[in-house]
Design a protein around this motif. Structure first.
Motif, mmCIF file in Angstrom:
data_model
loop_
_atom_site.group_PDB
_atom_site.id
_atom_site.type_symbol
_atom_site.label_atom_id
_atom_site.label_comp_id
_atom_site.label_asym_id
_atom_site.label_seq_id
_atom_site.Cartn_x
_atom_site.Cartn_y
_atom_site.Cartn_z
ATOM 1 N N LEU A 25 0.860 -1.174 0.000
ATOM 2 C CA LEU A 25 0.000 0.000 0.000
ATOM 3 C C LEU A 25 0.900 1.228 0.000
ATOM 4 O O LEU A 25 1.607 1.494 0.982
ATOM 5 C CB LEU A 25 -0.926 -0.003 1.216
ATOM 6 C CG LEU A 25 -1.860 -1.214 1.347
ATOM 7 C CD1 LEU A 25 -2.670 -1.131 2.637
ATOM 8 C CD2 LEU A 25 -2.791 -1.318 0.135
ATOM 9 N N TRP A 26 0.898 1.949 -1.106
ATOM 10 C CA TRP A 26 1.806 3.091 -1.280
ATOM 11 C C TRP A 26 0.990 4.379 -1.314
ATOM 12 O O TRP A 26 0.082 4.537 -2.125
ATOM 13 C CB TRP A 26 2.590 2.905 -2.572
ATOM 14 C CG TRP A 26 3.438 4.076 -2.977
ATOM 15 C CD1 TRP A 26 3.997 5.005 -2.153
ATOM 16 C CD2 TRP A 26 3.825 4.437 -4.308
ATOM 17 N NE1 TRP A 26 4.719 5.918 -2.880
ATOM 18 C CE2 TRP A 26 4.647 5.592 -4.204
ATOM 19 C CE3 TRP A 26 3.589 3.877 -5.568
ATOM 20 C CZ2 TRP A 26 5.191 6.205 -5.324
ATOM 21 C CZ3 TRP A 26 4.148 4.490 -6.678
ATOM 22 C CH2 TRP A 26 4.933 5.635 -6.550
ATOM 23 N N GLY A 27 1.315 5.289 -0.425
ATOM 24 C CA GLY A 27 0.602 6.560 -0.408
ATOM 25 C C GLY A 27 1.159 7.491 0.638
ATOM 26 O O GLY A 27 1.965 7.091 1.486
ATOM 27 N N PRO A 28 0.743 8.750 0.618
ATOM 28 C CA PRO A 28 1.247 9.736 1.574
ATOM 29 C C PRO A 28 0.742 9.446 2.986
ATOM 30 O O PRO A 28 -0.149 8.612 3.176
ATOM 31 C CB PRO A 28 0.679 11.053 1.038
ATOM 32 C CG PRO A 28 -0.529 10.663 0.249
ATOM 33 C CD PRO A 28 -0.221 9.330 -0.345
ATOM 34 N N PHE A 74 1.591 -16.703 5.250
ATOM 35 C CA PHE A 74 0.866 -15.469 5.552
ATOM 36 C C PHE A 74 0.722 -14.603 4.313
ATOM 37 O O PHE A 74 1.462 -14.747 3.345
ATOM 38 C CB PHE A 74 1.515 -14.677 6.690
ATOM 39 C CG PHE A 74 2.975 -14.365 6.543
ATOM 40 C CD1 PHE A 74 3.442 -13.491 5.569
ATOM 41 C CD2 PHE A 74 3.892 -14.929 7.416
ATOM 42 C CE1 PHE A 74 4.783 -13.194 5.457
ATOM 43 C CE2 PHE A 74 5.238 -14.630 7.319
ATOM 44 C CZ PHE A 74 5.682 -13.759 6.338
ATOM 45 N N VAL A 75 -0.269 -13.749 4.386
ATOM 46 C CA VAL A 75 -0.467 -12.718 3.366
ATOM 47 C C VAL A 75 0.323 -11.504 3.826
ATOM 48 O O VAL A 75 0.149 -11.026 4.943
ATOM 49 C CB VAL A 75 -1.955 -12.367 3.210
ATOM 50 C CG1 VAL A 75 -2.123 -11.221 2.221
ATOM 51 C CG2 VAL A 75 -2.756 -13.585 2.772
ATOM 52 N N PHE A 76 1.184 -11.035 2.988
ATOM 53 C CA PHE A 76 2.041 -9.909 3.337
ATOM 54 C C PHE A 76 1.400 -8.608 2.876
ATOM 55 O O PHE A 76 0.997 -8.466 1.719
ATOM 56 C CB PHE A 76 3.412 -10.075 2.675
ATOM 57 C CG PHE A 76 4.327 -8.898 2.870
ATOM 58 C CD1 PHE A 76 5.085 -8.785 4.018
ATOM 59 C CD2 PHE A 76 4.422 -7.902 1.905
ATOM 60 C CE1 PHE A 76 5.927 -7.704 4.205
ATOM 61 C CE2 PHE A 76 5.260 -6.823 2.083
ATOM 62 C CZ PHE A 76 6.017 -6.719 3.235
ATOM 63 N N ILE A 77 1.295 -7.637 3.780
ATOM 64 C CA ILE A 77 0.846 -6.289 3.418
ATOM 65 C C ILE A 77 1.884 -5.309 3.949
ATOM 66 O O ILE A 77 2.123 -5.226 5.154
ATOM 67 C CB ILE A 77 -0.543 -5.942 3.989
ATOM 68 C CG1 ILE A 77 -1.600 -6.936 3.507
ATOM 69 C CG2 ILE A 77 -0.928 -4.519 3.588
ATOM 70 C CD1 ILE A 77 -2.998 -6.637 4.003
ATOM 71 N N GLY A 78 2.523 -4.603 3.041
ATOM 72 C CA GLY A 78 3.483 -3.575 3.429
ATOM 73 C C GLY A 78 2.912 -2.201 3.151
ATOM 74 O O GLY A 78 2.196 -2.006 2.176
ATOM 75 N N ALA A 79 3.205 -1.253 4.049
ATOM 76 C CA ALA A 79 2.776 0.129 3.853
ATOM 77 C C ALA A 79 4.010 1.005 3.711
ATOM 78 O O ALA A 79 4.994 0.840 4.446
ATOM 79 C CB ALA A 79 1.935 0.602 5.034
ATOM 80 N N THR A 80 3.970 1.923 2.762
ATOM 81 C CA THR A 80 5.122 2.787 2.539
ATOM 82 C C THR A 80 4.690 4.134 1.972
ATOM 83 O O THR A 80 3.701 4.217 1.243
ATOM 84 C CB THR A 80 6.139 2.131 1.593
ATOM 85 O OG1 THR A 80 7.251 3.012 1.403
ATOM 86 C CG2 THR A 80 5.527 1.808 0.246
ATOM 87 N N THR A 81 5.431 5.157 2.356
ATOM 88 C CA THR A 81 5.239 6.476 1.753
ATOM 89 C C THR A 81 6.227 6.704 0.612
ATOM 90 O O THR A 81 6.161 7.726 -0.064
ATOM 91 C CB THR A 81 5.453 7.582 2.804
ATOM 92 O OG1 THR A 81 6.757 7.435 3.377
ATOM 93 C CG2 THR A 81 4.410 7.483 3.922
ATOM 94 N N GLU A 82 7.152 5.758 0.420
ATOM 95 C CA GLU A 82 8.186 5.899 -0.602
ATOM 96 C C GLU A 82 7.874 5.018 -1.810
ATOM 97 O O GLU A 82 7.149 4.033 -1.703
ATOM 98 C CB GLU A 82 9.552 5.516 -0.035
ATOM 99 C CG GLU A 82 9.958 6.327 1.188
ATOM 100 C CD GLU A 82 10.149 7.791 0.874
ATOM 101 O OE1 GLU A 82 10.528 8.113 -0.272
ATOM 102 O OE2 GLU A 82 9.915 8.639 1.765
#
Length: 423
Positions: free
Chosen positions: A54-57, A130-138
């Motif tokens: 999940l990529w966003g500000p 597992f299901v991987f969910i990463g969050a990043t602003t970059e």
């Protein structure tokens, strides 16, 4: 009241936490992902959750969305912070997932994990543990390992629109039991700059101060407006790209807007002057050589004056470059010459162009038949060649018909005609 009673009541959570959505239907924004028939809505409803980035500000709901997707899919939710966590936390998450059969492992700020830490997830994502969910602003293309990125789908979360922010302000007003006038709401939204968490918590902070729900009150309680900016991240480079393209496109108004946006966000003026020097050479070029001269002068002025006084020099250079005639002929000539040099052999320098400082070199023919241009009419030795044998007909620089280059083009045409056929 006893001493124990003083610590019996936990402090109230911030408004953003109290209003955190508990169902996907409560999420404000991201309709391109959560609307009917959209990818994440379908994944949740079908309980077929896939690994994702999940990529966003900041403040657009990445953590909340990950948690709600896990709940909708009926999977346990295991959270790791890449800021505070390490390999031990990854091992613990793997063990928890094994005990539960399967889980969603959420990694906040995943770009902060190094390559080895990111690689630690690969076998477990591959096995389906597992299901991987990463969050990043970059930008994941630069900050997430290719191997992990190939096993996850990237979903871009967008900043909230004005209407979506207004919906959040209404929720805040209802939760706080206050009325937030339209002008105060606008001031809150401008201050939060698209960050839902900041918007809600700002509304709570202002509502606590009697009579502060006005534009002036918002400014007094919250201080200077905070715009989203990252000097080293995508926001900065996106704005720098917009500035460059505005100058190249001869739009001085847009050029000044993006320049001010970057300065206002804390961009280093030296970075901006370097970009303008590149623009002067690449996009204005010989159509107006004064563009480079003026930009060099603006760079020196800014270095001596600093901000804010030196910013006027930057603005003048940006405007000049935007309105100047444009030519990338020099850039194309350099690119073409590099391509030939890279693919061609090391051709020898023609004998007539070599120096002959010794008798031996003269005997070997160095400098023979060389014609000194200043002794020729118009200081031009018609018919003499300067490129290696086999490349005499090569043309790298082709001026256009804008600005000074139009005159350069006319002169080159006359000189080439005087040379006669080549090759």
């Amino acid at each position: 009241m006893s001493t124990d009673d003083l610590f019996a009541t936990a402090p109230a959570a911030p408004l953003a936490e109290r209003l955190r959505p508990t169902r996907l239907d409560e999420v404000v924004g991201q309709t391109h992902l959560l609307g009917p028939g959209k990818v994440l809505r379908v994944a949740a409803e079908s309980r077929q959750l896939h690994s994702m980035i999940l990529w966003g500000p900041p403040g657009v709901g990445k953590t909340t969305l990950a948690r709600l997707l896990a709940e909708a899919s009926g999977l346990p939710f295991i959270a790791i912070s890449a800021v505070l966590g390490g390999v031990k936390d990854i091992r613990d998450a793997v063990e928890q997932a094994r005990l539960r059969g399967q889980a969603v492992v959420f990694v906040d700020e995943v770009h902060r994990f190094n390559k080895a830490q990111q690689d630690a997830f690969l076998p477990h994502v591959e096995s389906g543990l597992f299901v991987f969910i990463g969050a990043t602003t970059e930008n994941p293309s630069f900050e997430v390992n290719a191997a992990l990125l190939s096993r996850a789908r990237v979903h871009v979360l967008q900043s909230l629109s004005e209407a979506e922010q207004q919906a959040l302000v209404s929720r805040a007003a209802q939760a706080l039991g206050v009325t937030i006038p339209a002008d105060a709401a606008q001031a809150l939204m401008a201050w939060a700059d698209g960050d839902a968490r900041r918007l809600l918590n700002a509304a709570e902070a202002v509502a606590r101060v009697p009579g502060a729900l006005t534009p002036q009150g918002v400014a007094e309680v919250l201080g200077a407006r905070q715009r989203r900016f990252d000097k080293g991240g995508d926001t900065f480079y996106d704005q720098l790209s917009a500035f460059h393209k505005s100058v190249r496109g001869s739009d001085p108004d847009a050029a000044i807007y993006w320049l001010v946006r970057m300065l206002d966000g804390g961009a280093d003026g030296k970075v901006l002057t370097r970009r303008m020097l590149a623009i002067a050479a690449e996009d204005v070029g010989l159509a107006d050589p004064r563009g480079l001269e003026l930009t060099v002068a603006a760079t020196q002025a800014f270095e001596r004056l600093g901000s804010p006084e030196g910013e006027l020099a930057l603005a003048e250079a940006a405007i000049y470059l935007a309105v100047a005639p444009k030519s990338n002929a020099g850039y194309l000539a350099l690119k073409a010459a590099r391509a030939v040099v890279a693919s061609d052999g090391a051709r020898p320098v023609p004998l007539h162009l070599r120096n002959a400082p010794t008798a031996l070199m003269k005997q070997m023919g160095h400098g023979v038949a060389y014609r000194y241009a200043h002794d020729e009419p118009e200081a031009f030795a018609a018919g003499q060649t300067y490129l290696p044998e086999g490349l005499e007909a090569q043309r790298f620089y082709e001026p256009n018909d804008r600005g000074l280059e139009a005159k350069i083009a006319d002169k080159l045409a006359r000189l080439r005609a005087a040379n006669g056929p080549v090759g």
